[in-house]
Design an enzyme around this catalytic site. Sequence first.
Site, PDB file in Angstrom:
ATOM      1  N   ASN A   1      13.141   5.534   0.421  1.00 49.18           N
ATOM      2  CA  ASN A   1      12.015   4.880  -0.039  1.00 49.18           C
ATOM      3  C   ASN A   1      10.711   5.567  -0.033  1.00 49.18           C
ATOM      4  O   ASN A   1      10.502   6.006   0.693  1.00 49.18           O
ATOM      5  CB  ASN A   1      12.350   4.007   1.533  1.00 49.18           C
ATOM      6  CG  ASN A   1      12.736   2.551   1.527  1.00 49.18           C
ATOM      7  OD1 ASN A   1      13.910   2.127   0.756  1.00 49.18           O
ATOM      8  ND2 ASN A   1      12.773   2.056   2.616  1.00 49.18           N
TER       9      ASN A   1
ATOM     10  N   ARG B   1      19.345  -5.558  -1.970  1.00 46.07           N
ATOM     11  CA  ARG B   1      19.314  -5.477  -1.409  1.00 46.07           C
ATOM     12  C   ARG B   1      18.443  -6.534  -0.091  1.00 46.07           C
ATOM     13  O   ARG B   1      17.123  -6.506  -0.676  1.00 46.07           O
ATOM     14  CB  ARG B   1      18.681  -3.651  -1.236  1.00 46.07           C
ATOM     15  CG  ARG B   1      18.413  -3.484   0.528  1.00 46.07           C
ATOM     16  CD  ARG B   1      17.672  -2.371   0.403  1.00 46.07           C
ATOM     17  NE  ARG B   1      17.509  -2.152   1.490  1.00 46.07           N
ATOM     18  CZ  ARG B   1      16.058  -1.023   1.965  1.00 46.07           C
ATOM     19  NH1 ARG B   1      15.433  -1.798   1.493  1.00 46.07           N
ATOM     20  NH2 ARG B   1      16.306  -1.322   3.435  1.00 46.07           N
TER      21      ARG B   1
ATOM     22  N   GLU C   1      14.186   2.969   7.980  1.00 43.39           N
ATOM     23  CA  GLU C   1      13.327   4.068   7.890  1.00 43.39           C
ATOM     24  C   GLU C   1      12.114   3.677   9.554  1.00 43.39           C
ATOM     25  O   GLU C   1      11.390   3.053   9.385  1.00 43.39           O
ATOM     26  CB  GLU C   1      11.186   2.590   7.048  1.00 43.39           C
ATOM     27  CG  GLU C   1      11.489   3.161   6.138  1.00 43.39           C
ATOM     28  CD  GLU C   1      10.511   2.908   5.183  1.00 43.39           C
ATOM     29  OE1 GLU C   1       9.172   1.595   5.883  1.00 43.39           O
ATOM     30  OE2 GLU C   1      10.256   2.438   4.293  1.00 43.39           O
TER      31      GLU C   1
ATOM     32  N   HIS D   1      15.871  -3.576   9.395  1.00 45.39           N
ATOM     33  CA  HIS D   1      14.573  -4.032   9.138  1.00 45.39           C
ATOM     34  C   HIS D   1      13.595  -4.347  10.560  1.00 45.39           C
ATOM     35  O   HIS D   1      12.699  -5.234   9.833  1.00 45.39           O
ATOM     36  CB  HIS D   1      14.701  -4.406   8.170  1.00 45.39           C
ATOM     37  CG  HIS D   1      13.547  -3.770   6.958  1.00 45.39           C
ATOM     38  ND1 HIS D   1      14.050  -3.134   5.591  1.00 45.39           N
ATOM     39  CD2 HIS D   1      12.243  -3.861   6.578  1.00 45.39           C
ATOM     40  CE1 HIS D   1      13.533  -3.320   5.131  1.00 45.39           C
ATOM     41  NE2 HIS D   1      11.505  -3.472   5.746  1.00 45.39           N
TER      42      HIS D   1
ATOM     43  N   TYR E   1       7.136   5.780  -2.184  1.00 51.08           N
ATOM     44  CA  TYR E   1       6.074   5.225  -2.887  1.00 51.08           C
ATOM     45  C   TYR E   1       4.788   6.053  -3.781  1.00 51.08           C
ATOM     46  O   TYR E   1       4.297   5.068  -4.011  1.00 51.08           O
ATOM     47  CB  TYR E   1       5.291   4.076  -2.054  1.00 51.08           C
ATOM     48  CG  TYR E   1       6.340   2.483  -1.754  1.00 51.08           C
ATOM     49  CD1 TYR E   1       6.767   3.401  -0.095  1.00 51.08           C
ATOM     50  CD2 TYR E   1       5.682   1.742  -2.144  1.00 51.08           C
ATOM     51  CE1 TYR E   1       7.944   1.771  -0.215  1.00 51.08           C
ATOM     52  CE2 TYR E   1       7.287   0.576  -1.917  1.00 51.08           C
ATOM     53  CZ  TYR E   1       7.711   0.448  -0.903  1.00 51.08           C
ATOM     54  OH  TYR E   1       8.284  -0.524  -0.621  1.00 51.08           O
TER      55      TYR E   1
ATOM     56  N   GLU F   1      14.402   2.028  -2.217  1.00 51.33           N
ATOM     57  CA  GLU F   1      12.898   0.905  -2.344  1.00 51.33           C
ATOM     58  C   GLU F   1      11.599   1.603  -3.415  1.00 51.33           C
ATOM     59  O   GLU F   1      11.370   2.974  -2.691  1.00 51.33           O
ATOM     60  CB  GLU F   1      12.020   0.868  -1.186  1.00 51.33           C
ATOM     61  CG  GLU F   1      12.472  -0.475  -0.162  1.00 51.33           C
ATOM     62  CD  GLU F   1      11.636  -1.031   0.891  1.00 51.33           C
ATOM     63  OE1 GLU F   1      10.864  -0.268   1.179  1.00 51.33           O
ATOM     64  OE2 GLU F   1      12.241  -0.959   2.084  1.00 51.33           O
TER      65      GLU F   1
HETATM   66  C1  GBH Z   1       8.125   0.663   3.238  1.00 51.83           C
HETATM   67  O1  GBH Z   1       7.674   0.422   4.440  1.00 51.83           O
HETATM   68  C2  GBH Z   1       9.317  -1.061   4.038  1.00 51.83           C
HETATM   69  O2  GBH Z   1      10.493  -0.520   4.357  1.00 51.83           O
HETATM   70  C3  GBH Z   1       8.863  -2.470   3.488  1.00 51.83           C
HETATM   71  O3  GBH Z   1       9.364  -3.608   4.346  1.00 51.83           O
HETATM   72  C4  GBH Z   1       7.034  -2.828   3.319  1.00 51.83           C
HETATM   73  O4  GBH Z   1       7.054  -4.321   2.697  1.00 51.83           O
HETATM   74  C5  GBH Z   1       7.188  -2.088   2.237  1.00 51.83           C
HETATM   75  O5  GBH Z   1       6.796  -0.447   2.542  1.00 51.83           O
HETATM   76  C6  GBH Z   1       5.805  -2.257   1.336  1.00 51.83           C
HETATM   77  O6  GBH Z   1       4.878  -1.418   2.722  1.00 51.83           O
HETATM   78  O7  GBH Z   1      -1.862   4.561   8.042  1.00 51.83           O
HETATM   79  O8  GBH Z   1      -0.084   5.405   9.118  1.00 51.83           O
HETATM   80  O9  GBH Z   1       0.041   2.811   8.744  1.00 51.83           O
HETATM   81  C7  GBH Z   1       6.884   2.051   3.446  1.00 51.83           C
HETATM   82  C8  GBH Z   1       6.521   2.905   3.907  1.00 51.83           C
HETATM   83  C9  GBH Z   1       5.305   3.443   5.759  1.00 51.83           C
HETATM   84  C10 GBH Z   1       4.192   2.669   3.984  1.00 51.83           C
HETATM   85  C11 GBH Z   1       3.462   3.450   6.946  1.00 51.83           C
HETATM   86  C12 GBH Z   1       2.780   2.111   4.591  1.00 51.83           C
HETATM   87  C13 GBH Z   1       1.408   2.954   6.273  1.00 51.83           C
HETATM   88  C14 GBH Z   1       0.964   4.351   7.397  1.00 51.83           C
HETATM   89  N1  GBH Z   1       5.660   2.491   5.632  1.00 51.83           N
HETATM   90  N2  GBH Z   1       2.443   3.572   5.668  1.00 51.83           N
HETATM   91  S1  GBH Z   1      -0.289   3.923   8.257  1.00 51.83           S
END
Ligand code: GBH
Length: 479
Positions: free
Chosen positions: A310, A78, A171, A124, A312, A376
Amino acid sequence: MATPHSLPKDFIWGFATASFQIEGSTNVDGRGPSIWDEFSRTPGKTLDGKSGDHTTESYKLWKEDIALLSAYGVRSYRFSLSWSRIIPLGGRNDPVNPKGIEFYSKFIDELLAHGITPFVTLYHWDLPQGLQDRYNGWLNKDEVVKDFTNYTKICFEAFGDRVKYWLTLNEPWCSSILGHGRGVFAPGRSSDRSRSAEGDSSTEPWIVGHHLILAHAHAVKLYREEFKPLQKGQIGITLNGDWAMPYDNTPENIAAAQHALDFAIGWYADPVYLGFYPPYMREVLGDRMPDFTQDEWSVVKGSSDFYGMNTYTTNLIKAGGSDEFQGNVDYTFTRPDGTQLGNQAQSGWLQDYPDGFRQLLNYIWKRYRLPIYVTEHGFSIKNEGEGDVSIEDIVRDYDRIHYYQGATRALFDAINYDGVDIRSYFAWSLLDNFEWAEGFTTRFGVTYVDYKTQKRYPKDSARFLIKVRLLPCFVVYDG
Ligand code: GBH
């Protein structure tokens, strides 16, 4: 006799990246500037002051990346296309850059020559700066919807003979809340004037989200009408969203967990899959929450062939917070008894809690009833490899392996015991890379990148992920 079963035979297993995070070469072969070029070059916007101008240099080293995927034995990758390489100024009346088309075309051919199926993200987060300057980018509905649709049309025409999996937006929550609410992502709009930001955090995120949904839906309509009949691919959106668990069993906290899901996931998924905005968002935002016309709803509803996920982490949710962006609830990782939910990643927002992943898969399957593509999933380690550490030690990423062990088990259980229809699993990320506002301070790769030499070193998590789908111990017996 018990029936052995593991992953479905045609399950898609791969790694993910995104253009701005890996390509570098922001100024070559006719590429135009993107909002992330400008933002990441502005002092104070990234943690280490670094921009995306130099990263894993994948624009130059693309053959090495594909050789690596091939060495890992995966059959899917991807990645995302840079709009600014394809249409340097971004708009529907602006010229197309043949070198941009040629780059991705060669890239796709090389993947296919290695037996690797491309999974292509169209957007993206790297909007052409020209569109930000011309009309404020995602804030201008009529312009951006037309320009995005035109850009996707060029991609379907150029690559659709070979690409069978398309993701419109990655996202959109991040583009709206982080880009136009908190102002921590490009284009950095927010009400926080102390950071010399322009914008209005109380209205813009909801407007931008609305336009993102509409742009996505129009690209899908175009694909389905003009390309799908011949090209026979699938198209959908991919949403971020972490599992929200009530902090305890009180009715307020149970309701709060649903409110967190409404603001993080339902905001996008309910319109696209079910045809309405979450009622709780209207309740909180009132007139600030836009609505679609009947005609628009008919384009939006049903505008994704699958659910792109996606995810985590998991958060514990308490009622009574005042952060509107998270639905006025509080997030924590600390249970009522003081213990932690999971193993803490060094990114503050991420803990290793596999059961939450399984619960999220079940929730999404029950609510939206479409096949799920996990696009993801990954684990960060801050300052991984910094200091006086040998490469042998760097690549022993135990915490990340632990995360993927739990994740793959959760995935197998969701498929085999819960009956969730899951079609893919992409680990984030193939390589360490530019982690947006965190610059290069945080690494998500299953491959270590020495940014001085650009040498790539497989971490043990890569070895784990390669082997796990082949290991007999992952064939689960029921009964
Ligand atoms: C993904 O976002 C992205 O698609 C990717 O590009 C990135 O590298 C990967 O995750 C790893 O981070 O404290 O309010 O700023 C994941 C979703 C949403 C996770 C925002 C981190 C921080 C919240 N992200 N979050 S904030």
